[in-house]
Write a protein that holds these residues in place. Structure first.
Motif, PDB file in Angstrom:
ATOM      1  N   ARG A 101       0.672  -3.922   8.811  1.00  0.00           N
ATOM      2  CA  ARG A 101      -0.478  -3.541   7.977  1.00  0.00           C
ATOM      3  C   ARG A 101      -1.770  -3.671   8.788  1.00  0.00           C
ATOM      4  O   ARG A 101      -2.629  -2.799   8.748  1.00  0.00           O
ATOM      5  N   TYR A 154       0.853  -1.199   0.000  1.00  0.00           N
ATOM      6  CA  TYR A 154       0.000   0.000   0.000  1.00  0.00           C
ATOM      7  C   TYR A 154       0.882   1.241   0.000  1.00  0.00           C
ATOM      8  O   TYR A 154       1.785   1.378   0.829  1.00  0.00           O
ATOM      9  N   ASP A 185       3.155   0.714   3.365  1.00  0.00           N
ATOM     10  CA  ASP A 185       3.574  -0.575   3.932  1.00  0.00           C
ATOM     11  C   ASP A 185       5.086  -0.708   4.012  1.00  0.00           C
ATOM     12  O   ASP A 185       5.830  -0.098   3.249  1.00  0.00           O
TER      13      ASP A 185
END
Length: 204
Positions: A104, A46, A55
């Motif tokens: 995450r 991400y 991330d």
């Protein structure tokens, strides 16, 4: 180009190296000890947006490892920032992308909590309360909003209680892809300063 993002359904995937950068300059390869950026044609990582940090994790090739310390977005490309720990990474290499799952998940929990907080603030202080910014990382969240005055201790306590009650209820989250007008018609809140595509991901 454009990176195909697979990270809503996968936290491990593979992608081909379509660009490499070192010190802001495009290069053909990165070797052990080099810090740089890797762009893949497809990634589960991400890229920082909407207040949620990018991330972290690991990109692995044949005999090579790249530690991803951050992921950002530039246009529609996801940039993996980090350092080559071993081997070398070359243009065209196929890499296995492993997102740090724990970080995450913790970041996503904080992102959900900002929406619970926003709703609780509007309930407690009034519908005029609007989000003016936020930050969601794996270890904390920050939520910026506008109000006429500083909140009292009693108001803070009431909001905290509402948010914690909702967290304990542990309501299932549903996700739908919709066009922006349909989403607004269903009551989705479009947030200040956000840029939305014609199709949006709506979480309830």
């Amino acid at each position: 180009g454009e990176t195909h993002f697979t990270g809503y359904s996968n936290l491990k995937d593979s992608g081909k190296v379509i660009a490499l950068f070192k010190d802001g300059t495009e290069v053909q390869s990165l070797t052990a000890g080099d810090e740089g950026m890797i762009v893949l044609d497809s990634t589960p990582f991400y890229g920082e947006s909407g207040g949620q940090v990018g991330d972290k994790g690991l990109l692995e090739g044949k005999g090579s490892e790249f530690i991803v310390t951050d992921t950002t977005k530039e246009q529609k490309n996801h940039l993996h920032h980090g350092e080559v720990k071993s081997g070398s990474i070359n243009l065209g290499d196929l890499l296995t992308a492993n997102v740090d799952e724990a970080k995450r998940e913790q970041t996503a929990l904080h992102h959900s909590a900002t929406h619970l907080l926003h709703a609780a603030l509007r309930e407690q202080l009034g519908e005029h309360v609007q989000q003016k910014g936020s930050l969601c990382t794996y270890d904390r969240l920050r939520f910026d909003f506008a109000h006429f005055e500083a909140m009292t201790a009693a108001e803070l306590s009431a909001v905290e209680k509402k948010v914690n009650q909702q967290i304990r209820v542990n309501t299932e989250v549903s996700t739908k892809l919709m066009d922006i007008e349909s989403a607004k018609a269903e009551g989705a809140m479009a947030l200040f300063g956000e840029k939305y595509d014609d199709e949006v991901r709506v979480l309830s």
